[in-house]
Design an enzyme around this catalytic site. Structure first.
Site, PDB file in Angstrom:
ATOM      1  N   GLY A 180      14.373 -31.530  20.763  1.00 60.52           N
ATOM      2  CA  GLY A 180      14.136 -31.109  22.083  1.00 60.52           C
ATOM      3  C   GLY A 180      14.136 -32.327  23.363  1.00 60.52           C
ATOM      4  CD  GLN A 212      13.127 -37.896  25.383  1.00 62.33           C
ATOM      5  OE1 GLN A 212      13.368 -36.341  25.411  1.00 62.33           O
ATOM      6  NE2 GLN A 212      13.995 -38.889  24.453  1.00 62.33           N
ATOM      7  CB  CYS A 235      11.443 -40.405  19.841  1.00 64.04           C
ATOM      8  SG  CYS A 235      11.506 -39.731  21.529  1.00 64.04           S
ATOM      9  CG  LEU A 236      16.632 -37.285  20.320  1.00 63.18           C
ATOM     10  CD1 LEU A 236      17.371 -36.185  21.323  1.00 63.18           C
ATOM     11  CD2 LEU A 236      17.872 -37.471  19.040  1.00 63.18           C
ATOM     12  CG  HIS A 294       7.777 -35.019  20.680  1.00 64.08           C
ATOM     13  ND1 HIS A 294       7.246 -36.322  19.906  1.00 64.08           N
ATOM     14  CD2 HIS A 294       8.465 -35.556  21.255  1.00 64.08           C
ATOM     15  CE1 HIS A 294       8.544 -37.272  19.940  1.00 64.08           C
ATOM     16  NE2 HIS A 294       8.939 -36.983  20.950  1.00 64.08           N
ATOM     17  CD  GLU A 295      10.505 -33.395  23.611  1.00 71.20           C
ATOM     18  OE1 GLU A 295      11.254 -33.899  25.029  1.00 71.20           O
ATOM     19  OE2 GLU A 295      11.529 -33.768  22.644  1.00 71.20           O
ATOM     20  CG  HIS A 306       9.306 -37.694  26.301  1.00 70.00           C
ATOM     21  ND1 HIS A 306       9.701 -39.014  26.698  1.00 70.00           N
ATOM     22  CD2 HIS A 306       9.335 -36.682  25.209  1.00 70.00           C
ATOM     23  CE1 HIS A 306      10.059 -39.153  24.954  1.00 70.00           C
ATOM     24  NE2 HIS A 306      10.196 -37.486  24.418  1.00 70.00           N
TER      25      HIS A 306
END
Length: 184
Positions: free
Chosen positions: A44, A49, A97-98, A139-140, A143
Site C-alpha cells: 500500500g 508518503q 510501513c514504507l 493502514h493506508e 495515513h
C-alpha cells in the site's frame, strides 16, 4: 515515474490530507504510485508518503495472502475514501510501513470495514472488505488522517522504538528504494 518516499519525521505524515476535487485527472499519479509501491515491495502507498497531501491511496493486498487463503486480494486506487464502519473481532498483526523502514509492531484492528470511495474513473463505490485487505486499507487510510501505525503504541513499546524512529528521520536506514529524510 517512481517517487521518493517520505520518511518518518516529515510533517506531511502527521497532517490530515485534503479532499480531491471530483473529476481531477489522477491517472498519471495513480500509475506512478503503483510503480513506486511495487518498486519498494509494498502492499500500500498513500499520497502523503510521496509528499502529496491529498486523499488518495493505492493497495495490492494480493501480496499479503497465501494460495490457500479463501480471501481474494485486490489491487486498486481509493480516492477521497471514507470508512463508514469498522466491525468484527479485533485481531493483532505485525505491521510495517514504507515511510518507517526496519520498524515493525503488533497492531490491533477490527477484521472488517465498510468504505465509500471513488475509483480512478470517478465512479463512487461502497464496499465491505475483511481480513488482510481490510488491514491494508485501514493502514493506508490512517495515513490520510495523519496517523502512523507507531501512534497506536503505548508506554514501553513506544519508548523502545524512539531511537529507531529518530534514526529513520535522519536517514540512518538502508532501503532498496529512494527516500526523502526530514533531518538529513
Amino acid at each position: 515515474m517512481i517517487y521518493p518516499i517520505v520518511a518518518y519525521g516529515n510533517p506531511i505524515l502527521k497532517k490530515e490530507a485534503d479532499e480531491i476535487n471530483e473529476g481531477t485527472a489522477l491517472d498519471e499519479m495513480i500509475q506512478n504510485m503503483f510503480a513506486t509501491m511495487d518498486n519498494a515491495n509494498g502492499v500500500g502507498l498513500a499520497a502523503p508518503q510521496i509528499n502529496e497531501g491529498v486523499r488518495l491511496f493505492v493497495i495490492d493486498s494480493n501480496l499479503m495472502l497465501d494460495e490457500e487463503d479463501e480471501e481474494k486480494g485486490i489491487r486498486k486506487a481509493f480516492i477521497n475514501p471514507i470508512i463508514l464502519d469498522e466491525y468484527g473481532d479485533d485481531y493483532s498483526f505485525e505491521e510495517g510501513c514504507l515511510s518507517i523502514p526496519d520498524v515493525r509492531a503488533e497492531i490491533t484492528r477490527p477484521e472488517k470495514l465498510t468504505i465509500e470511495y471513488f475509483d480512478e474513473n470517478w465512479n463512487l463505490h461502497e464496499e465491505e472488505f475483511s481480513g488482510m485487505t481490510a488491514r491494508v486499507i485501514q493502514h493506508e487510510y490512517d495515513h490520510l488522517e495523519g496517523i502512523l501505525f507507531v501512534d497506536y503504541l503505548k508506554g514501553l513499546k513506544k519508548r523502545l522504538l524512539k531511537s529507531k524512529l529518530v534514526d529513520v528521520s535522519k536517514g540512518k536506514v538502508s532501503t532498496d528504494y529512494r527516500m526523502v529524510y526530514p533531518l538529513r
